[in-house]
Design a protein around this motif. Structure first.
Motif, short mmCIF file in Angstrom:
data_model
loop_
_atom_site.label_atom_id
_atom_site.label_comp_id
_atom_site.label_asym_id
_atom_site.label_seq_id
_atom_site.Cartn_x
_atom_site.Cartn_y
_atom_site.Cartn_z
N LEU A 170 -36.02 -50.12 -10.81
CA LEU A 170 -34.96 -49.96 -9.81
C LEU A 170 -34.35 -51.30 -9.41
O LEU A 170 -35.04 -52.32 -9.33
CB LEU A 170 -35.50 -49.26 -8.57
CG LEU A 170 -35.94 -47.80 -8.75
CD1 LEU A 170 -36.58 -47.29 -7.48
CD2 LEU A 170 -34.75 -46.92 -9.13
N ILE A 171 -33.06 -51.26 -9.15
CA ILE A 171 -32.32 -52.43 -8.67
C ILE A 171 -31.84 -52.13 -7.25
O ILE A 171 -30.93 -51.31 -7.07
CB ILE A 171 -31.12 -52.75 -9.57
CG1 ILE A 171 -31.57 -52.97 -11.02
CG2 ILE A 171 -30.36 -53.96 -9.05
CD1 ILE A 171 -30.43 -53.10 -12.00
N PRO A 183 -31.52 -44.63 2.39
CA PRO A 183 -31.30 -45.02 0.99
C PRO A 183 -31.44 -43.84 0.04
O PRO A 183 -32.04 -42.82 0.37
CB PRO A 183 -32.38 -46.08 0.73
CG PRO A 183 -33.45 -45.80 1.74
CD PRO A 183 -32.74 -45.25 2.94
N LEU A 184 -30.89 -44.00 -1.13
CA LEU A 184 -30.97 -42.97 -2.16
C LEU A 184 -31.00 -43.65 -3.52
O LEU A 184 -30.70 -44.85 -3.65
CB LEU A 184 -29.78 -42.02 -2.07
CG LEU A 184 -28.40 -42.59 -2.44
CD1 LEU A 184 -27.46 -41.46 -2.85
CD2 LEU A 184 -27.80 -43.36 -1.27
N ILE A 185 -31.40 -42.88 -4.53
CA ILE A 185 -31.48 -43.40 -5.89
C ILE A 185 -30.36 -42.79 -6.72
O ILE A 185 -30.19 -41.57 -6.75
CB ILE A 185 -32.84 -43.08 -6.53
CG1 ILE A 185 -33.97 -43.77 -5.76
CG2 ILE A 185 -32.87 -43.52 -7.99
CD1 ILE A 185 -35.36 -43.41 -6.26
N PHE A 242 -37.98 -55.25 -0.21
CA PHE A 242 -38.37 -54.63 -1.48
C PHE A 242 -39.41 -55.49 -2.19
O PHE A 242 -40.36 -54.96 -2.79
CB PHE A 242 -37.14 -54.44 -2.36
CG PHE A 242 -37.40 -53.56 -3.56
CD1 PHE A 242 -37.59 -52.20 -3.40
CD2 PHE A 242 -37.43 -54.08 -4.84
CE1 PHE A 242 -37.83 -51.37 -4.49
CE2 PHE A 242 -37.66 -53.28 -5.94
CZ PHE A 242 -37.87 -51.91 -5.76
N SER A 243 -39.28 -56.80 -2.13
CA SER A 243 -40.27 -57.69 -2.73
C SER A 243 -41.63 -57.54 -2.05
O SER A 243 -42.68 -57.47 -2.71
CB SER A 243 -39.79 -59.14 -2.64
OG SER A 243 -40.76 -60.02 -3.14
N GLU A 259 -30.42 -47.52 -9.72
CA GLU A 259 -30.12 -48.29 -8.52
C GLU A 259 -30.72 -47.63 -7.29
O GLU A 259 -30.64 -46.41 -7.12
CB GLU A 259 -28.60 -48.43 -8.34
CG GLU A 259 -27.94 -49.32 -9.38
CD GLU A 259 -26.47 -49.54 -9.08
OE1 GLU A 259 -25.99 -50.68 -9.21
OE2 GLU A 259 -25.80 -48.55 -8.71
N LEU A 260 -31.30 -48.45 -6.44
CA LEU A 260 -31.79 -48.03 -5.13
C LEU A 260 -30.75 -48.49 -4.12
O LEU A 260 -30.64 -49.69 -3.82
CB LEU A 260 -33.16 -48.65 -4.84
CG LEU A 260 -33.80 -48.35 -3.48
CD1 LEU A 260 -33.97 -46.85 -3.27
CD2 LEU A 260 -35.14 -49.07 -3.35
N LEU A 261 -29.97 -47.55 -3.60
CA LEU A 261 -28.80 -47.87 -2.80
C LEU A 261 -29.09 -47.73 -1.30
O LEU A 261 -29.67 -46.73 -0.86
CB LEU A 261 -27.64 -46.95 -3.19
CG LEU A 261 -27.23 -46.99 -4.67
CD1 LEU A 261 -26.13 -45.98 -4.92
CD2 LEU A 261 -26.79 -48.39 -5.08
N PHE A 262 -28.66 -48.73 -0.54
CA PHE A 262 -28.82 -48.73 0.91
C PHE A 262 -27.43 -48.66 1.55
O PHE A 262 -26.64 -49.60 1.42
CB PHE A 262 -29.56 -49.98 1.37
CG PHE A 262 -30.97 -50.06 0.88
CD1 PHE A 262 -32.02 -49.60 1.67
CD2 PHE A 262 -31.26 -50.55 -0.38
CE1 PHE A 262 -33.32 -49.66 1.22
CE2 PHE A 262 -32.56 -50.61 -0.84
CZ PHE A 262 -33.59 -50.16 -0.05
#
Length: 787
Positions: free
Chosen positions: A545-546, A608-610, A517-518, A614-617
């Motif tokens: 987003l986290i 993944p989904l939002i 993500f970075s 939160e950006l969840l994996f």
């Protein structure tokens, strides 16, 4: 594209790059050669001596005078230089040897990965052969046998030019061997990989573990025990029918009440003949931050095959499909022992009732256009609209023991169907000449048969498959093991979540998520945006987003799971009775979703989904062979890092093509590489890419760059990495990536070339790769630009 420290091209700087990679760097120098230096000195001396004879006369005696001192000094200097060079060469060779001596990974997972690599085409030893697959774009044809053949379907490829292949016989034979050995592995999508991993867990010794774990594994084993299922035949279903009051087909029917039978089917057997039930949020409230869930009522999944008539806006069935459906229903009744003399009457009534209900049904797209979804009303209001159904009684049965009242709201997804369904049911209930035939009872029990068919012997599933083929469905039969894993998840999802979390390398997964993500955020700054507003909008969304691993907030312990499944009693040899208990567990799961406010992690999710900010994996992404904590990081980043980056780009930048000039330029550049390397440029066989194809090429190329940059950044923070097959870090990264191939995400149809071809484009910047990636069979070598 400008080269900055954050770009891929400079992601391996000589000053900070790990030693293993610098070992492949060519030693370049800009100094003048020694001969040139000597000639320059000689010319200067000649010029000086010619311009000043007096100086020449004075210098000569001085040189002669000190020559006895200069000669030993010169000899000593030459010896020192020679010894220094010898030491330098020795140390350099020893350093190179140390650089390439990487620590081998010998874990069981790495040994399996090494075996896979050994049977796969290595892009650096077979550069002519590994990139000529296609990824199933709608612009490209598919082989008739369903597998992807190298080169086939690529317009202009030699194999499509009247069979005149330019490949040698050796390479064709090698290709065929690889295709046979790898085709099955290459077409595995991530969902299948996850199911295979869950299968391994369920097939492990099921006598070990907590009571709940043993029950989940026991259910799976009874599902794959087809011998016991076949020997039981239809008897378990017939016994169940008698417990429910019988039916007129068998000649024994207790004239049970319609709504009572319907409530029982909904409560204990998850069967919904006349309408469907599920739980979900109201999208109109989601926008305002409300997380409340509602009972949602939809039209049923009708067994009769129907088609939508766009002119009359009515569903209808064609005569030829009705004949196949009629024959199928007759076969079902014959398998259940119904006498031929009466089965035709019951099948005819079932067909007639099904047709009437089908007319009231409508496809989703039509209902969307008519704004018939998410219509809110109370249970009391629904009762007045469709009085034939005891709505409060049925809903209380389905969601027992939740206290529902008439004023509770539900969401309707086809109110016109519910309104038309009610008089149809009333009409069939009031047909006195059919009072002894029980057409509604037969209709409900044939729907129950459809629900329980996975637990019956193969004669029933074969009958259903024959109807599917007759209706034009070409999908193959799902393997039994996969079917059983999916069924186990329906009832024992919390147990599988626990088992998966126990084997989950959470720290390693979190690390790769954060690093990718970075790197993704730094990639955004390299794009040329059409306007500043687009950049600000995207960056605002991204920075809000986290990213994190999607796990259930509090995963149940073994003791909690044992208590939850304490009332489940499984039979070793009766999958039918186990399956009936599964349906009850499924209903409990539905009730739990209605009352809980937190979103439980979907164990079968692989993308993944939002949710909110939160950006969840999902955990299901991080399973072998795609990811393992003992793998070298090069392998994890080459496979899972690429997939994560690709998912992020698809999720957060769905329409990036219209917002960035870079997407078009990079897509065309990569495609130009492909045309050049495959020697199609200028032959007339090539075609231009569509906007969607250019975007997908950019997405996958950028995902590879992001993953490679994130890996090198990881090496900077934590130097050192293990290896497989003696590969250097970048070599292993790219070779692992080449095994990803065509990942079956929703966008795969737009990818016009094999993703592993992107290695060729990456290696156009030669210092990124261990060797020069060019085909030795080509008579002409191409100088390719960096995209």
């Amino acid at each position: 594209m400008s080269e900055t420290p954050t770009q891929l091209e400079l992601s391996v700087p000589s000053s900070s790059q790990p030693e293993v990679e610098r070992g492949f760097q060519p030693i370049l120098t800009t100094q003048d050669p020694p001969e040139t230096h000597q000639q320059t000195q000689l010319q200067l001396e000649i010029q000086l001596s010619g311009s000043n004879p007096e100086h020449q006369r004075r210098a000569k005696p001085l040189w002669i005078k000190h020559r006895r001192l200069l000669l030993p000094f010169l000899g000593f200097s030459l010896c020192a230089v020679f010894l220094g060079l010898t030491y330098y060469v020795h140390q350099n060779l020893r350093n190179r040897s140390n650089i390439q001596r990487v620590t081998a990974c010998v874990s069981p997972a790495c040994q399996q990965a090494s075996a896979r690599l050994s049977t796969s085409a290595d892009p650096f030893t077979q550069p002519c052969d590994y990139f000529l697959f296609t990824c199933g774009s709608d612009r490209l044809s598919q082989p008739e046998n369903g597998g992807r053949q190298r080169g086939q379907g690529i317009p202009g490829h030699p194999q499509n030019q009247n069979g005149k292949s330019v490949w040698s016989e050796r390479r064709r034979q090698s290709k065929e061997r690889e295709d046979r050995g790898l085709r099955q592995e290459k077409i595995l999508d991530r969902k299948t990989v996850l199911l295979q991993y869950l299968r391994e867990i369920l097939e492990s010794n099921y006598s070990v573990g907590s009571s709940a774990v043993q029950k989940a594994k026991g259910f799976y084993h009874s599902c794959v025990d087809t011998r016991s299922i076949e020997s039981a035949g239809a008897e378990p279903f017939l016994t169940l029918i008698q417990r429910l009051g019988g039916w007129a087909v068998s000649g024994q029917w207790n004239q049970t009440d319609f709504n009572s039978t319907l409530s029982l089917l909904m409560r204990d057997y998850a069967t919904f003949p006349f309408f469907n039930l599920y739980v979900g949020k109201d999208p109109n409230e989601i926008a305002h931050g409300t997380a409340k869930r509602y009972i949602q009522i939809d039209q049923p999944e009708l067994l009769i095959p129907i088609e939508w008539n766009s002119k009359t806006h009515k569903s209808q069935a064609k005569a030829q499909t009705l004949r196949s459906f009629l024959a199928t229903c007759q076969r079902y009744l014959a398998l259940l022992g119904a006498p031929p003399s009466s089965s035709m009457i019951h099948v005819g009534m079932f067909l007639s009732l099904s047709s009437e209900l089908a007319v009231a049904a409508a496809p989703l797209q039509y209902r969307l256009s008519k704004q018939q979804l998410y219509q809110r009303m109370t249970i009391k209001e629904l009762q007045s609209q469709a009085p034939a159904i005891d709505w409060l009684g049925c809903l209380r049965a389905a969601f027992h023991p939740l206290p529902l009242i008439e004023d509770d709201h539900v969401l309707l997804h086809n109110l016109p169907y519910m309104v038309q369904m009610s008089p149809i049911i009333r009409k069939w209930l009031n047909r006195h000449e059919l009072s002894n035939s029980g057409p509604l009872q037969t209709y409900m029990f044939l729907n129950l048969l459809h629900t329980l068919m996975p637990a019956l012997d193969s004669r029933f599933s074969e009958t259903a498959n024959n109807l599917s083929v007759a209706l034009g469905n070409t999908e193959g039969v799902v393997p039994r093991w996969k079917h059983c894993v999916l069924e186990t998840e329906r009832g024992f999802d919390s147990v599988l979540t626990y088992l998966l979390s126990e084997r989950m390398a959470q720290r390693e997964a979190e690390e790769i998520i954060q690093n990718i993500f970075s790197s993704f955020k730094s990639k955004l700054h390299e794009l040329k945006w059409t306007d500043q507003k687009s950049l600000l909008s995207v960056m605002k969304k991204v920075h809000s987003l986290i990213p994190r691993l999607w796990t259930t907030r509090e995963i149940s312990s073994e003791a909690e799971l044992d208590l939850l499944f304490s009332k489940v009693s499984l039979s070793t040899h009766s999958f039918f009775s186990n399956y009936v208990q599964l349906l009850s567990l499924w209903q409990k799961r539905r009730r739990k979703i209605l009352t809980e406010q937190t979103e439980a992690a979907d164990i079968l999710s692989v993308t993944p989904l939002i949710q909110g900010n939160e950006l969840l994996f999902p955990m299901g992404m991080f399973v072998p062979p795609l990811f393992h904590p003992t793998y070298p990081r090069a392998m994890n980043y080459g496979v899972m890092g690429f997939l994560i980056a690709k998912d992020i780009l698809h999720l957060l930048l769905p329409d990036i093509y219209s917002q960035s000039e870079t997407v078009h330029a990079v897509g065309e550049c990569v495609w130009a590489h492909y045309l050049t390397v495959t020697e199609k440029a200028g032959r007339g066989g090539a075609f231009s890419l569509s906007a969607a194809q250019r975007q997908e090429v950019w997405v996958q190329y950028s995902a590879l760059q992001i993953a490679l940059q994130a890996y090198h950044q990881s090496l900077k923070k934590h130097p050192g990495d293990t290896s497989i097959s003696g590969f250097s870090h970048t070599h292993l990264f790219l070779s692992s990536f080449s095994q990803v191939n065509c990942d079956f995400d929703p966008y795969h149809e737009f990818m016009p070339l094999e993703p592993s071809f992107l290695i060729t484009v990456i290696c156009a910047k030669s210092h990124l790769c261990p060797t020069n990636l060019q085909c030795p069979d080509k008579t002409e070598q191409h100088s390719l630009q960096t995209c």
